[in-house]
Design a protein around this motif. Structure first.
Motif, PDB file in Angstrom:
ATOM      1  N   ASP A 113       0.804  -1.216   0.000  1.00  0.00           N
ATOM      2  CA  ASP A 113       0.000   0.000   0.000  1.00  0.00           C
ATOM      3  C   ASP A 113       0.839   1.269   0.000  1.00  0.00           C
ATOM      4  OD1 ASP A 113      -2.233  -1.567   0.023  1.00  0.00           O
ATOM      5  OD2 ASP A 113      -2.543  -1.399   2.184  1.00  0.00           O
ATOM      6  N   GLN A 114       1.955   1.276   0.708  1.00  0.00           N
ATOM      7  CA  GLN A 114       2.761   2.492   0.804  1.00  0.00           C
ATOM      8  C   GLN A 114       3.407   2.867  -0.532  1.00  0.00           C
ATOM      9  OE1 GLN A 114       6.322   2.159   3.178  1.00  0.00           O
ATOM     10  NE2 GLN A 114       6.373  -0.049   2.857  1.00  0.00           N
ATOM     11  N   PHE A 115       3.451   1.930  -1.472  1.00  0.00           N
ATOM     12  CA  PHE A 115       4.087   2.206  -2.755  1.00  0.00           C
ATOM     13  C   PHE A 115       3.111   2.618  -3.837  1.00  0.00           C
ATOM     14  CE2 PHE A 115       7.058  -0.799  -0.780  1.00  0.00           C
ATOM     15  CZ  PHE A 115       8.157   0.033  -0.741  1.00  0.00           C
ATOM     16  N   THR A 116       1.835   2.528  -3.596  1.00  0.00           N
ATOM     17  CA  THR A 116       0.860   2.831  -4.639  1.00  0.00           C
ATOM     18  C   THR A 116       0.177   4.155  -4.346  1.00  0.00           C
ATOM     19  OG1 THR A 116      -0.739   1.462  -3.465  1.00  0.00           O
ATOM     20  CG2 THR A 116       0.482   0.419  -5.246  1.00  0.00           C
ATOM     21  N   ARG A 117       0.943   5.223  -4.402  1.00  0.00           N
ATOM     22  CA  ARG A 117       0.427   6.577  -4.163  1.00  0.00           C
ATOM     23  C   ARG A 117      -0.024   7.176  -5.488  1.00  0.00           C
ATOM     24  NH1 ARG A 117       5.011   9.822  -2.164  1.00  0.00           N
ATOM     25  NH2 ARG A 117       6.137   8.384  -3.458  1.00  0.00           N
ATOM     26  N   GLY A 118      -1.120   6.710  -6.015  1.00  0.00           N
ATOM     27  CA  GLY A 118      -1.599   7.223  -7.288  1.00  0.00           C
ATOM     28  C   GLY A 118      -1.241   6.266  -8.416  1.00  0.00           C
ATOM     29  N   ASP A 119      -1.467   6.718  -9.627  1.00  0.00           N
ATOM     30  CA  ASP A 119      -1.268   5.865 -10.795  1.00  0.00           C
ATOM     31  C   ASP A 119       0.188   5.758 -11.225  1.00  0.00           C
ATOM     32  OD1 ASP A 119      -3.970   5.441 -10.913  1.00  0.00           O
ATOM     33  OD2 ASP A 119      -4.319   7.131 -12.259  1.00  0.00           O
ATOM     34  N   GLU A 120       1.081   6.598 -10.671  1.00  0.00           N
ATOM     35  CA  GLU A 120       2.465   6.598 -11.130  1.00  0.00           C
ATOM     36  C   GLU A 120       3.239   5.375 -10.670  1.00  0.00           C
ATOM     37  OE1 GLU A 120       2.025   9.457  -8.505  1.00  0.00           O
ATOM     38  OE2 GLU A 120       0.509   9.829 -10.005  1.00  0.00           O
ATOM     39  N   GLN A 121       2.919   4.831  -9.513  1.00  0.00           N
ATOM     40  CA  GLN A 121       3.671   3.709  -8.954  1.00  0.00           C
ATOM     41  C   GLN A 121       2.822   2.452  -8.974  1.00  0.00           C
ATOM     42  OE1 GLN A 121       4.733   5.340  -5.154  1.00  0.00           O
ATOM     43  NE2 GLN A 121       6.802   5.738  -5.852  1.00  0.00           N
ATOM     44  N   ILE A 122       3.413   1.400  -9.490  1.00  0.00           N
ATOM     45  CA  ILE A 122       2.744   0.106  -9.531  1.00  0.00           C
ATOM     46  C   ILE A 122       3.555  -0.864  -8.703  1.00  0.00           C
ATOM     47  CG2 ILE A 122       2.015  -1.785 -11.014  1.00  0.00           C
ATOM     48  CD1 ILE A 122       1.786   0.298 -13.275  1.00  0.00           C
ATOM     49  N   ALA A 123       2.911  -1.559  -7.780  1.00  0.00           N
ATOM     50  CA  ALA A 123       3.589  -2.540  -6.927  1.00  0.00           C
ATOM     51  C   ALA A 123       2.895  -3.882  -7.079  1.00  0.00           C
ATOM     52  CB  ALA A 123       3.563  -2.087  -5.470  1.00  0.00           C
ATOM     53  N   ARG A 124       3.703  -4.917  -7.218  1.00  0.00           N
ATOM     54  CA  ARG A 124       3.169  -6.273  -7.369  1.00  0.00           C
ATOM     55  C   ARG A 124       3.984  -7.249  -6.541  1.00  0.00           C
ATOM     56  NH1 ARG A 124      -1.324  -5.771 -10.645  1.00  0.00           N
ATOM     57  NH2 ARG A 124      -0.848  -4.479 -12.415  1.00  0.00           N
ATOM     58  N   ARG A 125       3.326  -8.293  -6.087  1.00  0.00           N
ATOM     59  CA  ARG A 125       4.013  -9.387  -5.403  1.00  0.00           C
ATOM     60  C   ARG A 125       3.685 -10.667  -6.161  1.00  0.00           C
ATOM     61  NH1 ARG A 125       4.756 -10.679   0.912  1.00  0.00           N
ATOM     62  NH2 ARG A 125       5.771 -12.680   0.642  1.00  0.00           N
ATOM     63  N   TYR A 126       4.736 -11.414  -6.481  1.00  0.00           N
ATOM     64  CA  TYR A 126       4.595 -12.660  -7.225  1.00  0.00           C
ATOM     65  C   TYR A 126       5.046 -13.812  -6.332  1.00  0.00           C
ATOM     66  CZ  TYR A 126       4.425  -9.373 -11.097  1.00  0.00           C
ATOM     67  OH  TYR A 126       4.095  -8.326 -11.919  1.00  0.00           O
ATOM     68  N   GLU A 127       4.220 -14.839  -6.234  1.00  0.00           N
ATOM     69  CA  GLU A 127       4.535 -16.010  -5.424  1.00  0.00           C
ATOM     70  C   GLU A 127       4.932 -17.162  -6.335  1.00  0.00           C
ATOM     71  OE1 GLU A 127       4.591 -16.008  -2.141  1.00  0.00           O
ATOM     72  OE2 GLU A 127       3.789 -13.995  -1.933  1.00  0.00           O
ATOM     73  N   TYR A 128       6.025 -17.830  -6.007  1.00  0.00           N
ATOM     74  CA  TYR A 128       6.509 -18.989  -6.743  1.00  0.00           C
ATOM     75  C   TYR A 128       6.735 -20.130  -5.761  1.00  0.00           C
ATOM     76  CZ  TYR A 128       7.407 -15.379 -10.230  1.00  0.00           C
ATOM     77  OH  TYR A 128       7.275 -14.335 -11.106  1.00  0.00           O
ATOM     78  N   GLU A 129       6.946 -21.326  -6.276  1.00  0.00           N
ATOM     79  CA  GLU A 129       7.171 -22.481  -5.408  1.00  0.00           C
ATOM     80  C   GLU A 129       8.403 -22.309  -4.525  1.00  0.00           C
ATOM     81  OE1 GLU A 129       7.170 -26.219  -7.418  1.00  0.00           O
ATOM     82  OE2 GLU A 129       5.356 -25.738  -8.521  1.00  0.00           O
ATOM     83  N   ASP A 130       9.448 -21.689  -5.059  1.00  0.00           N
ATOM     84  CA  ASP A 130      10.710 -21.581  -4.323  1.00  0.00           C
ATOM     85  C   ASP A 130      10.962 -20.199  -3.728  1.00  0.00           C
ATOM     86  OD1 ASP A 130      11.008 -20.385  -6.784  1.00  0.00           O
ATOM     87  OD2 ASP A 130      13.022 -21.157  -7.131  1.00  0.00           O
TER      88      ASP A 130
END
Length: 82
Positions: A4-21
């Protein structure tokens, strides 16, 4: 980790990707942030981008985190399941 702290408007996009390892956190600070610096100190990721500073705690058990910034994109790679 909270994105949440990284998505201050449309300029910043933050994603988390989960993998097996492990998992990957990616935050796009934009092309104006090519001089941002990142470091990990005692389980805290610290990003300094000009006059702005962001800090967030790594999840418990995340002893091995790899961080880097390229072309304004912060990447935090975490090994294992967090």
């Amino acid at each position: 980790m909270t994105l949440d702290q990284f998505t201050r408007g449309d300029e910043q996009i933050a994603r988390r990707y989960e993998y097996e390892d492990g998992s990957v956190l990616a935050v796009d600070f934009g092309t104006a942030s090519t001089d941002a610096d990142v470091d990990v100190v005692d389980g805290t990721v610290i990003v300094v981008d000009g006059d702005d500073q962001y800090e967030f705690e790594l999840p418990d058990g995340a002893a091995d985190a790899h961080t880097f910034i390229r072309n304004g994109v912060l990447t935090v790679e975490l090994e294992g399941n967090q």
